[in-house]
Design an enzyme around this catalytic site. Sequence first.
Site, short mmCIF file in Angstrom:
data_model
loop_
_atom_site.label_atom_id
_atom_site.label_comp_id
_atom_site.label_asym_id
_atom_site.label_seq_id
_atom_site.Cartn_x
_atom_site.Cartn_y
_atom_site.Cartn_z
N GLU A 47 0.82 -1.21 0.00
CA GLU A 47 0.00 0.00 0.00
C GLU A 47 0.86 1.26 0.00
O GLU A 47 2.09 1.21 0.08
CB GLU A 47 -0.93 0.01 1.22
CG GLU A 47 -0.19 0.02 2.55
CD GLU A 47 -1.13 -0.17 3.74
OE1 GLU A 47 -1.76 0.83 4.14
OE2 GLU A 47 -1.21 -1.30 4.25
N HIS B 118 3.79 -0.98 10.32
CA HIS B 118 3.35 0.40 10.12
C HIS B 118 2.10 0.70 10.92
O HIS B 118 1.39 -0.21 11.36
CB HIS B 118 3.07 0.66 8.63
CG HIS B 118 1.97 -0.20 8.08
ND1 HIS B 118 2.16 -1.50 7.69
CD2 HIS B 118 0.65 0.06 7.87
CE1 HIS B 118 1.02 -2.01 7.25
NE2 HIS B 118 0.08 -1.08 7.35
N ARG C 254 -2.45 -7.77 13.33
CA ARG C 254 -2.31 -6.74 14.36
C ARG C 254 -1.17 -7.13 15.30
O ARG C 254 -1.17 -8.22 15.87
CB ARG C 254 -3.63 -6.59 15.11
CG ARG C 254 -3.79 -5.29 15.87
CD ARG C 254 -5.19 -5.17 16.47
NE ARG C 254 -6.21 -5.03 15.45
CZ ARG C 254 -7.27 -5.83 15.34
NH1 ARG C 254 -7.46 -6.82 16.19
NH2 ARG C 254 -8.15 -5.64 14.39
#
Length: 333
Positions: free
Chosen positions: A120, A178, A198
Site C-alpha cells: 500500500e 506500520h 495486528r
Amino acid sequence: MNTYPIKFRPILKEKIWGGEKLSQILNKKSKSKNVGESWEISGVDENISIVTNGLYKGKSLNELITMFKGDFMGQANISIFGENFPLLIKFLDAKTNLSVQVHPDDKMAKTHHNSFGKTEMWYIMDSDKDAEIVLGLKNDKINSEVLGDINASNVNAIFNTEKVSQGDSYFIPAGKIHAIGAGVLAAEIQQTSDITYRVYDWDRIDDNGQQRELHTELAQKATKISTSNGKSDYRLEHNRTSNLVDCDFFTTNIFEVQGPQKRDYKGLDSFVIYMCVEGSAEIIVNNYSEFISIGETVLIPANCIDVIFNAQGAKILEIYIDPNDAKSKKLAS
C-alpha cells in the site's frame, strides 16, 4: 462501452480509532463520530462499489468488469487478475492511533488466505501538529521476535516513528510494520486485500471492555526488515505529473491543475483512478463533464484515449497499473 468519469458510492466504515474529518473535511455523509475509512472503489467481497452517476448508475463494479472486461480494466489486467478488481482505494481518518500492523505478501497471503497480499501507500492530506506514523522497526538490531512481547513500557524502543505533514507520501510494501498515528487524514492506495496482522493495539479497550485480538505468530512470519522509511521525494509542478510510487502493483502520480490540462492515455492499457486531495476540478471525457472535489474519486475506463481537466489549483492523485510493472500472478481458481 460508453466511457465517462465514473463515480461510486463511498462505503463508510466505523472504527474504534475513527473520527469526524471524513465528514467535516471530505464531505462524507455521516453523523457518526468515529468513521475511520471511506472505501472509494472496492471489489472486496460484501463491499462491492456501486456506480452513482451516468449511464451505468446502479451497476456494481463487478458488473462493469463482467460486461466490458478489457475495455474497462485493460487487457493486461484481465489476463493477470481475471475479473477481480486489483486495487482498493480509501480515505482514512485517525482520531487516535491505528493498531501497529503488518500485511502478508502475495505468497504468504495465497498460502494462508487464498488471497492477494497487501502492498500500500499513503498520501497525507491533513495532519494535526506533531502527528506521527509508525514505519518499521527502530533499528536493524531488532528482529521480529520482539513482536511477541510489546507493552507500553517498551513500545517506543521497538518501532520507528516519523512526524508527518500535508503533502507527505509513503510507500509501505507488504511485510513492513506500520501504523497511521492520531491526527492524520490520508488517502490510501493498496492491493485488493483486507488482511491485517495486528501487532500492538496500544492496550486499547473496546466498548465491551475487551482488547482487540493480536496476530503475533502470523505477524512474525510476515515481517520483513526494511532500511528505508519509504518517503517519496518529489516536487509538485503545475500541469505536470510527479511520481509518488511506482511498484509492481500500482503507479501513483500527483499533479496540480492550473487552468486547462489534457492527459493522454493512448499508450496505457489500464483503467485510471483520480483522487482529489485538494480543491476541485472539472473532468471531461468524450464530451461528458463531471466535477470532482476534495475527498471524491472517479474511475476512467481503460478504453479512454484522453481526459481534459479544468481547474485552478486542484491537486489530483492519478493511479493506474502499468502492465510493464505488474508482476502479481492470477490466483488459482
